[in-house]
Design an enzyme around this catalytic site. Structure first.
Site, mmCIF file in Angstrom:
data_model
loop_
_atom_site.group_PDB
_atom_site.id
_atom_site.type_symbol
_atom_site.label_atom_id
_atom_site.label_comp_id
_atom_site.label_asym_id
_atom_site.label_seq_id
_atom_site.Cartn_x
_atom_site.Cartn_y
_atom_site.Cartn_z
ATOM 1 N N SER A 145 -6.909 4.691 17.725
ATOM 2 C CA SER A 145 -7.310 4.555 19.128
ATOM 3 C C SER A 145 -8.378 5.567 19.541
ATOM 4 C CB SER A 145 -6.079 4.644 20.041
ATOM 5 O OG SER A 145 -5.205 3.563 19.784
ATOM 6 N N LYS A 202 -11.984 -4.530 10.310
ATOM 7 C CA LYS A 202 -10.787 -5.325 9.979
ATOM 8 C C LYS A 202 -11.179 -6.797 9.787
ATOM 9 C CE LYS A 202 -8.095 -2.051 12.593
ATOM 10 N NZ LYS A 202 -6.798 -1.707 13.091
ATOM 11 N N HIS A 237 -5.065 1.820 3.888
ATOM 12 C CA HIS A 237 -4.962 1.684 5.348
ATOM 13 C C HIS A 237 -3.534 1.274 5.707
ATOM 14 C CE1 HIS A 237 -5.486 0.036 9.363
ATOM 15 N NE2 HIS A 237 -6.569 0.796 9.443
ATOM 16 N N GLU A 297 -4.335 8.789 9.893
ATOM 17 C CA GLU A 297 -4.187 7.730 10.886
ATOM 18 C C GLU A 297 -2.711 7.519 11.198
ATOM 19 O OE1 GLU A 297 -7.825 4.979 10.997
ATOM 20 O OE2 GLU A 297 -6.464 4.188 9.513
ATOM 21 N N ASN A 336 -14.170 0.477 11.090
ATOM 22 C CA ASN A 336 -13.384 -0.483 10.297
ATOM 23 C C ASN A 336 -13.273 -1.761 11.126
ATOM 24 O OD1 ASN A 336 -11.483 -1.941 8.887
ATOM 25 N ND2 ASN A 336 -9.767 -0.580 9.369
ATOM 26 N N GLY A 396 -4.501 0.930 17.003
ATOM 27 C CA GLY A 396 -4.570 -0.295 17.807
ATOM 28 C C GLY A 396 -3.638 -0.311 19.003
ATOM 29 N N GLU A 438 -2.385 -0.898 7.564
ATOM 30 C CA GLU A 438 -2.141 -2.351 7.542
ATOM 31 C C GLU A 438 -1.953 -2.848 6.114
ATOM 32 O OE1 GLU A 438 -5.507 -3.288 9.987
ATOM 33 O OE2 GLU A 438 -4.506 -2.286 11.656
HETATM 34 C C1 PEP Z 1 -8.054 1.618 12.156
HETATM 35 O O1 PEP Z 1 -7.881 0.436 11.972
HETATM 36 O O2 PEP Z 1 -8.290 2.342 11.194
HETATM 37 C C2 PEP Z 1 -7.947 2.139 13.504
HETATM 38 C C3 PEP Z 1 -7.919 3.424 13.644
HETATM 39 O O3 PEP Z 1 -7.881 1.218 14.538
HETATM 40 P P1 PEP Z 1 -8.015 1.530 16.108
HETATM 41 O O4 PEP Z 1 -9.202 2.461 16.286
HETATM 42 O O5 PEP Z 1 -8.229 0.224 16.753
HETATM 43 O O6 PEP Z 1 -6.760 2.213 16.540
#
Ligand code: PEP
Length: 256
Positions: free
Chosen positions: A217, A11, A100, A171, A9, A177, A102
């Site tokens: 992460s 973003k 997601h 998630e 992803n 992040g 976000e």
């Molecule tokens: C994501 O945005 O779905 C995500 C898991 O980000 P990150 O791997 O940076 O934590």
């Protein structure tokens, strides 16, 4: 056996030029092993919508699938600034990330809206990746499973015969992040509960076919231990998908 899905992803990062360069580097690394990798894993990247045409061109002839990060639930209409499933399909997009954290926390998307998007994706032959996850406060209060399973059930309401095309991504919000991934044991506990809930919703066959990804992460260092758990069927990767070397290493994950 379920095939893993390793999904990136991106973003709101990269431009068409830097996306082309990243895809070229990824292909240099992964294309030579494409046939071997394809035996037990699928690979997908989800660029920002405006970069999708450039990414589609750069991916021509590759087995890396193209995903989108969001879409509207209507096919067309007066929805300024939005994009629809038919617009994505035209560029060969096969998957769409929906719900997601976000989108939920910054843009206020709720389960009912997300459910409409899931249904629209399925109607338009796209594979939705429904994201679910608890905040740190919800985890600390012992509400992880009720939050996650509630999002799951509401997000998948009225999904019937096409359930096998759905992917779920667990998630945890506190892991996205932050550099603090869920431990494989924490993730497996939730993935196992999601699988059980999917059995109740769609029956054993669909639940055993459907992929449940972990996101939050994920790095080249922790991916092997995560995908070694029985109900973790791949990863949704944010930050580490922006560098060809780290994403390619994650794609090459092995069971520990
Ligand atoms: C994501 O945005 O779905 C995500 C898991 O980000 P990150 O791997 O940076 O934590």
């Amino acid at each position: 056996m379920r095939k893993w899905l390793i999904a990136g992803n991106w973003k709101m990062n990269l431009t068409a030029n830097s996306a082309r360069a990243l895809i070229a580097d990824l292909r240099k690394d992964l294309d030579r092993d494409a046939a071997v990798l394809a035996r037990d894993r699928d690979i997908m990247i989800a660029p920002p919508a405006v970069i999708i045409p450039a990414a589609a061109q750069a991916l021509a002839g590759s087995s890396i699938a193209l995903g989108a990060q969001n879409m509207h639930f209507e096919d067309k209409g007066a929805f300024t600034g939005e994009i629809s499933a038919p617009m994505l399909s035209q560029f060969g997009v096969s998957h769409v990330i929906l719900g997601h954290s976000e989108r939920r926390h910054i843009f206020g998307e709720g389960d009912d809206l997300i459910n409409r998007k899931v249904l629209s994706a399925l109607k338009n032959r796209l594979s939705p990746i429904l994201c679910v996850g608890e905040t740190e406060q919800e985890r600390d209060r012992g509400n992880t499973l009720s939050v996650v399973l509630g999002q799951l059930e509401r997000g998948l309401a009225a999904v019937n015969d096409q359930s096998e095309r759905v992917t779920v991504a667990y998630e945890p919000v506190w892991a996205i992040g932050t550099g603090r991934n869920a431990t494989p044991e924490q993730a497996q506990e939730v993935h196992g509960a999601i699988r059980e809930a999917l059995r109740d919703l769609f029956g054993h066959q669909a639940a055993d076919t459907l992929r449940i990804l972990y996101g939050g992460s994920v790095t080249p260092e922790n991916v092997d231990s995560l995908v070694s758990k029985p109900d973790i069927d791949g990863a949704l990767v944010g930050g580490a998908s922006l560098k060809a070397e780290s994403f390619a290493r994650i794609v090459r994950a092995r069971r520990a």
